[in-house]
Design a protein around this motif. Structure first.
Motif, mmCIF file in Angstrom:
data_model
loop_
_atom_site.group_PDB
_atom_site.id
_atom_site.type_symbol
_atom_site.label_atom_id
_atom_site.label_comp_id
_atom_site.label_asym_id
_atom_site.label_seq_id
_atom_site.Cartn_x
_atom_site.Cartn_y
_atom_site.Cartn_z
ATOM 1 N N PRO A 106 45.563 44.022 37.083
ATOM 2 C CA PRO A 106 45.282 44.908 38.218
ATOM 3 C C PRO A 106 45.515 44.289 39.591
ATOM 4 C CG PRO A 106 43.238 44.004 37.378
ATOM 5 C CD PRO A 106 44.327 43.511 36.459
ATOM 6 N N ASN A 107 45.875 43.021 39.656
ATOM 7 C CA ASN A 107 46.063 42.352 40.950
ATOM 8 C C ASN A 107 47.193 43.025 41.732
ATOM 9 O OD1 ASN A 107 46.382 40.658 43.126
ATOM 10 N ND2 ASN A 107 47.061 38.893 41.931
ATOM 11 N N ASN A 108 46.875 43.685 42.820
ATOM 12 C CA ASN A 108 47.892 44.374 43.611
ATOM 13 C C ASN A 108 48.066 43.760 44.996
ATOM 14 O OD1 ASN A 108 45.535 45.187 44.804
ATOM 15 N ND2 ASN A 108 46.040 47.373 44.854
ATOM 16 N N GLN A 109 47.693 42.486 45.135
ATOM 17 C CA GLN A 109 47.892 41.819 46.410
ATOM 18 C C GLN A 109 49.378 41.714 46.739
ATOM 19 O OE1 GLN A 109 45.921 38.036 46.079
ATOM 20 N NE2 GLN A 109 43.888 38.895 46.467
ATOM 21 N N GLU A 110 49.691 41.681 47.998
ATOM 22 C CA GLU A 110 51.077 41.615 48.428
ATOM 23 C C GLU A 110 51.763 40.389 47.840
ATOM 24 O OE1 GLU A 110 53.681 41.929 52.578
ATOM 25 O OE2 GLU A 110 51.514 41.589 52.649
ATOM 26 N N ASN A 111 52.944 40.595 47.300
ATOM 27 C CA ASN A 111 53.788 39.548 46.701
ATOM 28 C C ASN A 111 53.266 39.013 45.374
ATOM 29 O OD1 ASN A 111 55.529 39.679 48.961
ATOM 30 N ND2 ASN A 111 54.245 38.211 50.066
ATOM 31 N N ALA A 112 52.207 39.628 44.821
ATOM 32 C CA ALA A 112 51.739 39.227 43.492
ATOM 33 C C ALA A 112 52.786 39.601 42.455
ATOM 34 C CB ALA A 112 50.416 39.895 43.173
ATOM 35 N N LYS A 113 52.912 38.785 41.430
ATOM 36 C CA LYS A 113 53.865 39.070 40.352
ATOM 37 C C LYS A 113 53.182 39.925 39.296
ATOM 38 C CE LYS A 113 56.884 35.067 40.953
ATOM 39 N NZ LYS A 113 57.562 33.923 40.301
ATOM 40 N N THR A 114 52.938 41.177 39.668
ATOM 41 C CA THR A 114 52.312 42.152 38.780
ATOM 42 C C THR A 114 52.959 43.505 39.002
ATOM 43 O OG1 THR A 114 50.623 42.890 40.355
ATOM 44 C CG2 THR A 114 50.088 40.947 39.009
ATOM 45 N N PHE A 115 52.815 44.382 38.010
ATOM 46 C CA PHE A 115 53.345 45.726 38.191
ATOM 47 C C PHE A 115 52.426 46.576 39.052
ATOM 48 C CE2 PHE A 115 55.732 44.246 34.527
ATOM 49 C CZ PHE A 115 57.005 44.516 34.989
ATOM 50 N N ALA A 116 51.162 46.197 39.138
ATOM 51 C CA ALA A 116 50.258 46.875 40.066
ATOM 52 C C ALA A 116 50.732 46.662 41.500
ATOM 53 C CB ALA A 116 48.835 46.354 39.888
ATOM 54 N N ALA A 117 51.162 45.434 41.824
ATOM 55 C CA ALA A 117 51.663 45.139 43.170
ATOM 56 C C ALA A 117 52.969 45.876 43.435
ATOM 57 C CB ALA A 117 51.853 43.636 43.338
ATOM 58 N N ILE A 118 53.831 45.956 42.433
ATOM 59 C CA ILE A 118 55.090 46.694 42.590
ATOM 60 C C ILE A 118 54.819 48.163 42.907
ATOM 61 C CG2 ILE A 118 57.029 47.653 41.270
ATOM 62 C CD1 ILE A 118 57.375 44.925 39.988
ATOM 63 N N LEU A 119 53.894 48.772 42.185
ATOM 64 C CA LEU A 119 53.584 50.181 42.388
ATOM 65 C C LEU A 119 52.898 50.422 43.731
ATOM 66 C CD1 LEU A 119 52.292 51.063 38.805
ATOM 67 C CD2 LEU A 119 54.410 51.878 39.846
ATOM 68 N N ASP A 120 51.922 49.573 44.082
ATOM 69 C CA ASP A 120 51.094 49.834 45.258
ATOM 70 C C ASP A 120 51.711 49.337 46.560
ATOM 71 O OD1 ASP A 120 49.298 50.926 43.517
ATOM 72 O OD2 ASP A 120 47.905 49.247 43.532
ATOM 73 N N ASN A 121 52.517 48.271 46.505
ATOM 74 C CA ASN A 121 53.087 47.712 47.737
ATOM 75 C C ASN A 121 54.544 48.090 47.948
ATOM 76 O OD1 ASN A 121 50.667 46.317 48.418
ATOM 77 N ND2 ASN A 121 51.169 44.735 46.925
ATOM 78 N N LEU A 122 55.343 47.992 46.900
ATOM 79 C CA LEU A 122 56.743 48.399 47.028
ATOM 80 C C LEU A 122 56.904 49.911 46.919
ATOM 81 C CD1 LEU A 122 58.818 45.810 44.933
ATOM 82 C CD2 LEU A 122 58.559 45.950 47.407
#
Length: 253
Positions: A106-122
């Motif tokens: 669930p880590n959606n911090q900016e530039n995190a290598k997760t799909f949560a970050a891809i969905l929420d930031n990108l």
């Protein structure tokens, strides 16, 4: 004759890789050999992940040790392209729980290598070329090699793969890891495959099989009290072959 040659060649390469490159103490693969065939003692995540992905291990114990390293404590390592090999290896070696943990981090911090970050930031809904603009400033958001989640969920977690051209015959081998409910709609040349999986109490799987096709449902080895469309199956049966239409499979585990 040609097939036999390459099968034997592949087996020999696998044996030599394990013999010369695998470190049984650390549970990792070394990267390479020197000119005199002595081992280069450097290790990398890539070397072990590729080995796990393509079945370069001797037994379940070795696969478990490789999986522990490859899973990297639930954190992706490397590029969006590379993680396909991480996830495929984990699922195919019987460690889908670790693959699921990586997918749903669930880590959606900016530039995190997760799909949560891809969905929420990108705000990417297709397939990005890299984890974020930090790793590649000119990335695209529609790059095929970033489509790992879709491929791993369908072919890996749900195990929907063709056995004959055009999905005339195909396999369903659900490996849900820590997930208790799954639903998928999969288009094929023969029609739509639908799968619904629920393991809250007993395991209930409902599948819709396209016309003029045959599905091979692979059940877990620990499954018991198996019923297919209300008919009790022998406890030794771990593969159910069903034709077109809707089928309901229930079992305990």
């Amino acid at each position: 004759m040609t097939f036999l040659f390459f099968r034997n060649r592949a087996a020999e390469i696998k044996n030599q890789m394990i013999k010369r490159l695998y470190d049984s103490q650390s549970g990792k693969f070394h990267d390479s050999l020197k000119k005199d065939l002595s081992v280069n003692l450097h290790t990398s995540h890539h070397a072990s992940a590729y080995a796990l992905c393509y079945g370069v291990y001797e037994d379940e114990e070795m696969a478990a040790r490789l999986s522990e390293y490859v899973a990297n404590d639930g954190e992706f390592i490397g590029s969006v392209y590379f993680i396909y090999f991480m996830l495929k290896g984990l699922v195919d070696s019987g460690h889908a729980d670790k693959a699921v943990d990586l997918l749903i981090n669930p880590n959606n911090q900016e530039n995190a290598k997760t799909f949560a970050a891809i969905l929420d930031n990108l705000h990417a809904t297709i397939a990005p070329e890299a984890w974020s603009n930090y790793y590649k400033p000119n990335l695209t958001l529609s790059h095929p090699w970033g489509a790992t989640p879709g491929l791993v969920i369908i072919q890996g977690i749900l195990g929907i793969t063709p056995l004959k051209p055009g999905f005339k015959d195909f396999k369903i081998k659900i490996r849900p890891g820590t997930v208790n409910t799954l639903k998928a709609v999969v288009p094929t040349a023969k029609g739509i495959i639908r799968v619904s999986y629920n393991a809250v109490s007993v395991v209930t799987t409902i599948v819709d099989i396209p016309m003029n096709t045959t599905a091979h449902l692979i059940l877990p080895t620990e499954s018991t009290e198996i019923k297919c469309d209300g008919i009790i199956q022998k406890s030794s049966v771990k593969e159910l072959i069903v034709k077109s239409g809707r089928h309901k499979i229930v079992y305990s585990k």
